[in-house]
Design an enzyme around this catalytic site. Structure first.
Site, mmCIF file in Angstrom:
data_model
loop_
_atom_site.group_PDB
_atom_site.id
_atom_site.type_symbol
_atom_site.label_atom_id
_atom_site.label_comp_id
_atom_site.label_asym_id
_atom_site.label_seq_id
_atom_site.Cartn_x
_atom_site.Cartn_y
_atom_site.Cartn_z
ATOM 1 N N HIS A 136 0.815 -1.222 0.000
ATOM 2 C CA HIS A 136 0.000 0.000 0.000
ATOM 3 C C HIS A 136 0.846 1.269 0.000
ATOM 4 C CE1 HIS A 136 0.248 0.183 4.551
ATOM 5 N NE2 HIS A 136 0.286 1.461 4.253
ATOM 6 N N ASP A 180 -0.698 -7.384 1.417
ATOM 7 C CA ASP A 180 -0.039 -6.071 1.509
ATOM 8 C C ASP A 180 1.466 -6.261 1.690
ATOM 9 O OD1 ASP A 180 0.328 -3.365 1.641
ATOM 10 O OD2 ASP A 180 -0.381 -3.166 3.716
ATOM 11 N N GLY A 224 3.360 5.754 9.065
ATOM 12 C CA GLY A 224 4.778 5.895 8.725
ATOM 13 C C GLY A 224 5.609 4.701 9.138
ATOM 14 N N SER A 272 4.376 1.606 8.550
ATOM 15 C CA SER A 272 3.999 0.553 7.599
ATOM 16 C C SER A 272 5.180 0.140 6.739
ATOM 17 C CB SER A 272 2.943 1.011 6.612
ATOM 18 O OG SER A 272 2.017 1.801 7.185
HETATM 19 C C1 4AZ Z 1 -0.614 3.335 8.983
HETATM 20 O O1 4AZ Z 1 -1.420 4.213 8.727
HETATM 21 C C2 4AZ Z 1 -0.834 2.466 10.149
HETATM 22 N N1 4AZ Z 1 -1.875 0.596 14.653
HETATM 23 C C3 4AZ Z 1 -0.007 1.373 10.354
HETATM 24 C C4 4AZ Z 1 -0.219 0.557 11.454
HETATM 25 C C5 4AZ Z 1 -1.239 0.827 12.335
HETATM 26 C C6 4AZ Z 1 -2.049 1.928 12.139
HETATM 27 C C7 4AZ Z 1 -1.850 2.746 11.033
HETATM 28 C C8 4AZ Z 1 -1.448 -0.077 13.496
HETATM 29 O O2 4AZ Z 1 0.377 3.163 8.267
#
Ligand code: 4AZ
Length: 249
Positions: free
Chosen positions: A47, A96, A195, A197
């Site tokens: 993503h 993902d 951020g 991810s």
């Molecule tokens: C994000 O937006 C995101 N709490 C990644 C992980 C989590 C929430 C948001 C897990 O990239």
């Protein structure tokens, strides 16, 4: 990262920061986390690249404790090629996962050091016990609505949730697939946030730090009784190996 604590890159030397270049501002911005799995190969979340898949604009930074500070231990790479999973579903975030091949002229990309070292991949069938304690890391936001990403890499502790509890009911009704796993805090509400991810969820297995998850999504950050959702890496071992074998450095 929500919660967690300031860390040093030597505590998670596989952590990558993926940046993209914005011509309007003539500089790079933080995009996502990543995980070094081999000298020239980094995993991340698909993503992250939905709107930013121009590899010429991507940059991978390894070996930095402070996100925006140059360091003698850093190793910076351009990206030769990016593959988003062919079955990535932008609606549900199923599959993902993405893999990036770093650019090199000499057959080696990242060089091992105290600050830069690939993580181990799990075997295809590895299942760890429910509530195993694992670690997450990243340069993501301290809270869902923070304005800035973290200046320093952070590390947090989360436990693997039983599958029976990793269901839409605990995540505002969103779809959970067999390619996802849930992990959440027990010690002080550590959780991934915006951020983070693409970054790692690693668990100790046979005394090796093993990549079990890629940070993917959640319902906010650090909300009580809501786990973070991770891409289940054990489902992608063949996919990863095929990309690496099919695209020799
Ligand atoms: C994000 O937006 C995101 N709490 C990644 C992980 C989590 C929430 C948001 C897990 O990239």
């Amino acid at each position: 990262m929500f919660g967690g604590r300031a860390s040093d890159i030597t505590e998670q030397p596989w952590q990558a920061a993926i940046n993209f270049y914005q011509p309007r501002h003539k500089r790079h911005f933080h995009l996502c986390g990543g995980v070094l799995i081999d000298s020239c190969w980094v995993l991340s979340a698909a993503h992250c690249f939905e709107d930013r898949n121009d590899v010429k604009k991507l940059q991978v930074i390894l070996g930095r404790t402070f996100r925006k500070q140059n360091s003698s231990s850093e190793q910076i790479f351009e990206v030769e090629k990016l593959w988003m999973h062919e079955k990535y579903d932008p609606e549900t975030y199923d599959n993902d996962i993405a893999i990036l091949k770093l650019k090199t002229d000499i057959g080696i990309c990242a060089v091992n050091s105290r600050e830069v070292l690939p993580v181990c991949l799990p075997e295809r069938g590895l299942v760890l016990p429910d509530w195993s304690e694992c670690e997450i890391s990243g340069y993501g936001k301290d809270a869902e609505f923070s304005h800035e990403y973290s200046e320093r890499v952070k590390r947090g502790f989360v436990r693997l949730w039983p599958k029976e509890r990793c269901v839409p009911e605990v995540l505002s009704g969103r779809t959970i697939t067999s390619n996802m796993l849930c992990a959440g805090d027990t010690r002080g509400l550590d959780d991934a946030c915006k951020g983070d991810s693409g970054g790692p969820l690693v668990c100790r297995n046979n005394d090796r730090m093993t990549l079990m998850g890629v940070i993917s999504w959640g319902d906010g950050c650090g909300q009580k009784d809501k786990p973070g959702v991770y891409t289940r890496v054990t489902n992608y071992i063949n996919w990863i190996n095929n990309k690496i074998k099919g695209n020799p450095v």
